[in-house]
Scaffold this motif. Sequence first.
Motif, PDB file in Angstrom:
ATOM      1  N   HIS A  73      -4.084  -1.562 -10.251  1.00  0.00           N
ATOM      2  CA  HIS A  73      -4.091  -1.150  -8.819  1.00  0.00           C
ATOM      3  C   HIS A  73      -5.377  -0.346  -8.503  1.00  0.00           C
ATOM      4  CE1 HIS A  73      -0.175  -1.973  -9.301  1.00  0.00           C
ATOM      5  NE2 HIS A  73       0.146  -1.067  -9.979  1.00  0.00           N
ATOM      6  N   ASP A  74      -5.746  -0.228  -7.397  1.00  0.00           N
ATOM      7  CA  ASP A  74      -6.957   0.430  -6.787  1.00  0.00           C
ATOM      8  C   ASP A  74      -6.373   1.794  -6.274  1.00  0.00           C
ATOM      9  OD1 ASP A  74      -9.124  -1.054  -7.302  1.00  0.00           O
ATOM     10  OD2 ASP A  74      -8.558  -2.426  -5.892  1.00  0.00           O
ATOM     11  N   ARG A  75      -6.953   2.831  -6.754  1.00  0.00           N
ATOM     12  CA  ARG A  75      -6.211   4.280  -6.252  1.00  0.00           C
ATOM     13  C   ARG A  75      -7.725   5.307  -6.215  1.00  0.00           C
ATOM     14  NH1 ARG A  75      -2.489   6.952 -10.538  1.00  0.00           N
ATOM     15  NH2 ARG A  75      -2.490   8.527  -9.215  1.00  0.00           N
ATOM     16  N   ARG A 107       0.745  -1.186  -0.005  1.00  0.00           N
ATOM     17  CA  ARG A 107       0.066   0.060   0.010  1.00  0.00           C
ATOM     18  C   ARG A 107       0.898   1.120   0.102  1.00  0.00           C
ATOM     19  NH1 ARG A 107      -4.164  -1.699   4.721  1.00  0.00           N
ATOM     20  NH2 ARG A 107      -5.766  -2.936   3.378  1.00  0.00           N
ATOM     21  N   GLN A 108       0.152   2.402  -0.369  1.00  0.00           N
ATOM     22  CA  GLN A 108       0.880   3.719  -0.448  1.00  0.00           C
ATOM     23  C   GLN A 108       0.060   4.778  -0.180  1.00  0.00           C
ATOM     24  OE1 GLN A 108       3.864   5.150  -3.612  1.00  0.00           O
ATOM     25  NE2 GLN A 108       2.216   5.783  -4.437  1.00  0.00           N
ATOM     26  N   ARG A 159     -12.157   7.985  -7.929  1.00  0.00           N
ATOM     27  CA  ARG A 159     -11.380   6.662  -8.314  1.00  0.00           C
ATOM     28  C   ARG A 159     -10.604   7.166  -9.273  1.00  0.00           C
ATOM     29  NH1 ARG A 159     -10.755   0.990  -8.488  1.00  0.00           N
ATOM     30  NH2 ARG A 159     -12.466   0.472  -7.029  1.00  0.00           N
ATOM     31  N   LEU A 160      -9.176   6.808  -9.204  1.00  0.00           N
ATOM     32  CA  LEU A 160      -8.300   7.082 -10.243  1.00  0.00           C
ATOM     33  C   LEU A 160      -7.863   5.890 -11.103  1.00  0.00           C
ATOM     34  CD1 LEU A 160      -5.926   9.502  -8.323  1.00  0.00           C
ATOM     35  CD2 LEU A 160      -8.090  10.186  -9.585  1.00  0.00           C
ATOM     36  N   PHE A 161      -7.715   6.067 -12.529  1.00  0.00           N
ATOM     37  CA  PHE A 161      -7.001   4.968 -13.145  1.00  0.00           C
ATOM     38  C   PHE A 161      -5.673   4.660 -12.493  1.00  0.00           C
ATOM     39  CE2 PHE A 161     -10.007   6.281 -16.441  1.00  0.00           C
ATOM     40  CZ  PHE A 161      -9.917   5.139 -17.148  1.00  0.00           C
ATOM     41  N   GLU A 170      -4.408  10.449  -1.164  1.00  0.00           N
ATOM     42  CA  GLU A 170      -4.560   9.508  -2.092  1.00  0.00           C
ATOM     43  C   GLU A 170      -4.043   8.115  -1.566  1.00  0.00           C
ATOM     44  OE1 GLU A 170      -2.586   7.617  -6.011  1.00  0.00           O
ATOM     45  OE2 GLU A 170      -2.872   9.745  -6.010  1.00  0.00           O
ATOM     46  N   PHE A 171      -4.810   7.189  -1.666  1.00  0.00           N
ATOM     47  CA  PHE A 171      -4.734   5.866  -1.271  1.00  0.00           C
ATOM     48  C   PHE A 171      -4.618   5.044  -2.417  1.00  0.00           C
ATOM     49  CE2 PHE A 171      -7.163   8.022   2.101  1.00  0.00           C
ATOM     50  CZ  PHE A 171      -6.487   7.716   3.195  1.00  0.00           C
ATOM     51  N   TRP A 172      -3.532   4.111  -2.326  1.00  0.00           N
ATOM     52  CA  TRP A 172      -3.191   3.341  -3.475  1.00  0.00           C
ATOM     53  C   TRP A 172      -2.915   1.712  -2.770  1.00  0.00           C
ATOM     54  CZ3 TRP A 172       1.155  -0.157  -4.083  1.00  0.00           C
ATOM     55  CH2 TRP A 172       1.310  -0.449  -5.418  1.00  0.00           C
ATOM     56  N   GLN A 173      -3.565   0.875  -3.474  1.00  0.00           N
ATOM     57  CA  GLN A 173      -3.660  -0.676  -2.887  1.00  0.00           C
ATOM     58  C   GLN A 173      -3.089  -1.489  -4.406  1.00  0.00           C
ATOM     59  OE1 GLN A 173      -4.799  -2.674  -0.064  1.00  0.00           O
ATOM     60  NE2 GLN A 173      -3.170  -3.611  -1.167  1.00  0.00           N
ATOM     61  N   ASP A 174      -2.194  -2.146  -4.172  1.00  0.00           N
ATOM     62  CA  ASP A 174      -1.603  -2.921  -5.177  1.00  0.00           C
ATOM     63  C   ASP A 174      -2.458  -3.957  -5.637  1.00  0.00           C
ATOM     64  OD1 ASP A 174       0.705  -3.960  -6.947  1.00  0.00           O
ATOM     65  OD2 ASP A 174       0.402  -5.658  -5.519  1.00  0.00           O
TER      66      ASP A 174
END
Length: 198
Positions: A177-179, A88-89, A195-197, A167-171
């Motif tokens: 990924h889910d952003r 995660r980031q 939601r982001l690409f 911003e939350f980023w899940q691999d």
Amino acid sequence: MFEPDTDNPFALFDRWYREASESETNDPNAMTVATADADGRPSARILLLKDFDEHGFVFYSNFESQKGRELTINPFAALCFHWKSVRRQVRVSGPVVRVGDGEADAYFNSRPRGSRVGAWASQQSRPLADRDSLMAAVEKADKEYPGENVPRPPYWSGWRLTPLAIEFWQDGEFRLHDRFRFTRAVEGEPWKVDRLFP
């Protein structure tokens, strides 16, 4: 697949942070802090997050360091947490302000004595002739402030970043990924979630 279950990014960050704290072997509070000078030239380094709540994210530094000078000139910063163990980031950006003296004193006094003495000895980010010069400065500060009562230097305090974007980023598999990005124009406004690409 990850979908945020709250419209409060601080609550989501708190949950992710606690989960990372259970699996990261070292410093789950480590984050990249990016600043920029008056000409917009960026610089980044790893610092440790020391506190967070709905008013922002707090870290401490010498105001005369490169980051301290840059934040004084350009009081806006970005943070990036990367928790490899949970893939995660989290990215955070917004304006920064100095914390109050009482808050800074309380945190400074919670540090080990050697770290407090070191804050007096280090002219952070400036050229150092050699290691012996640093240790001589530590010895001088150690003698100047014997015992446990080591005051906080006037040039050492904290910064609070009040986020306008988180911003939350899940691999995800195959780099799908889910952003999700939470944004607001000013503190206190409701958050907008996109939601982001990947």
